[in-house]
Design a protein around this motif. Sequence first.
Motif, mmCIF file in Angstrom:
data_model
loop_
_atom_site.group_PDB
_atom_site.id
_atom_site.type_symbol
_atom_site.label_atom_id
_atom_site.label_comp_id
_atom_site.label_asym_id
_atom_site.label_seq_id
_atom_site.Cartn_x
_atom_site.Cartn_y
_atom_site.Cartn_z
ATOM 1 N N VAL A 243 -29.297 -1.983 0.616
ATOM 2 C CA VAL A 243 -30.028 -0.739 0.371
ATOM 3 C C VAL A 243 -29.859 -0.316 -1.081
ATOM 4 O O VAL A 243 -30.820 0.093 -1.737
ATOM 5 N N ASP A 244 -28.647 -0.433 -1.624
ATOM 6 C CA ASP A 244 -28.414 -0.065 -3.020
ATOM 7 C C ASP A 244 -29.234 -0.930 -3.976
ATOM 8 O O ASP A 244 -29.791 -0.421 -4.954
ATOM 9 N N GLN A 245 -29.320 -2.216 -3.701
ATOM 10 C CA GLN A 245 -30.111 -3.103 -4.560
ATOM 11 C C GLN A 245 -31.588 -2.735 -4.506
ATOM 12 O O GLN A 245 -32.271 -2.722 -5.535
ATOM 13 N N ILE A 246 -32.082 -2.420 -3.329
ATOM 14 C CA ILE A 246 -33.484 -2.016 -3.170
ATOM 15 C C ILE A 246 -33.744 -0.730 -3.944
ATOM 16 O O ILE A 246 -34.725 -0.622 -4.695
ATOM 17 N N LEU A 247 -32.862 0.241 -3.793
ATOM 18 C CA LEU A 247 -33.049 1.519 -4.477
ATOM 19 C C LEU A 247 -32.938 1.382 -5.988
ATOM 20 O O LEU A 247 -33.717 1.994 -6.726
ATOM 21 N N ASN A 248 -31.992 0.601 -6.454
ATOM 22 C CA ASN A 248 -31.862 0.402 -7.897
ATOM 23 C C ASN A 248 -33.122 -0.220 -8.479
ATOM 24 O O ASN A 248 -33.600 0.195 -9.541
ATOM 25 N N ALA A 249 -33.695 -1.202 -7.783
ATOM 26 C CA ALA A 249 -34.940 -1.827 -8.244
ATOM 27 C C ALA A 249 -36.083 -0.817 -8.215
ATOM 28 O O ALA A 249 -36.894 -0.749 -9.150
ATOM 29 N N ALA A 250 -36.157 -0.011 -7.168
ATOM 30 C CA ALA A 250 -37.224 0.989 -7.049
ATOM 31 C C ALA A 250 -37.153 2.008 -8.181
ATOM 32 O O ALA A 250 -38.172 2.367 -8.774
ATOM 33 N N ILE A 251 -35.950 2.460 -8.492
ATOM 34 C CA ILE A 251 -35.767 3.432 -9.575
ATOM 35 C C ILE A 251 -36.087 2.793 -10.915
ATOM 36 O O ILE A 251 -36.827 3.358 -11.729
ATOM 37 N N GLN A 252 -35.558 1.625 -11.156
ATOM 38 C CA GLN A 252 -35.756 0.928 -12.424
ATOM 39 C C GLN A 252 -37.238 0.640 -12.677
ATOM 40 O O GLN A 252 -37.723 0.768 -13.794
ATOM 41 N N GLU A 253 -37.968 0.271 -11.638
ATOM 42 C CA GLU A 253 -39.377 -0.103 -11.779
ATOM 43 C C GLU A 253 -40.326 1.076 -11.637
ATOM 44 O O GLU A 253 -41.518 0.940 -11.899
ATOM 45 N N GLY A 254 -39.830 2.234 -11.190
ATOM 46 C CA GLY A 254 -40.690 3.395 -11.014
ATOM 47 C C GLY A 254 -41.776 3.165 -9.974
ATOM 48 O O GLY A 254 -42.953 3.450 -10.214
ATOM 49 N N VAL A 255 -41.404 2.673 -8.815
ATOM 50 C CA VAL A 255 -42.369 2.277 -7.793
ATOM 51 C C VAL A 255 -43.077 3.477 -7.164
ATOM 52 O O VAL A 255 -42.568 4.592 -7.149
ATOM 53 N N ASP A 256 -44.270 3.195 -6.628
ATOM 54 C CA ASP A 256 -45.041 4.197 -5.900
ATOM 55 C C ASP A 256 -44.719 4.187 -4.417
ATOM 56 O O ASP A 256 -45.003 5.156 -3.710
#
Length: 115
Positions: free
Chosen positions: A25-38
């Motif tokens: 979950v942390d890896q998913i969230l870090n990627a989402a934050i870093q990439e600014g996902v919709d």
Amino acid sequence: GAKTVAMALKNAGMEVIYTGRRQSVDQILNAAIQEGVDIIGLSILSGVHIEVTEGLITKMKEKGIEEIPIVVGGVIPKKDTLSLKKMGVKEVFPIGSTFEEIVKGIEKIVKQQKG
């Protein structure tokens, strides 16, 4: 599964960041934050969709990013769809969902977010 859906979304003109299998979950969230996902999409085949989604939503609230919509796909029993939606999941795409259903569902969610 997830790679094929990612390709279908890319072919529909979406930018997709596929983080790979068995991400925490942390890896998913870090990627989402870093990439600014919709939107965040989870593909779960192992039967832990409720637990993973609960953990994701909890951590999203802690990080103040709970406004990012979540979709869940994979081996999701019909009986769990309502539970996932009550948690805040915007859409559930169980095995057997067509690429067209997934693309249109995600386009609708993103359009609602942008307003």
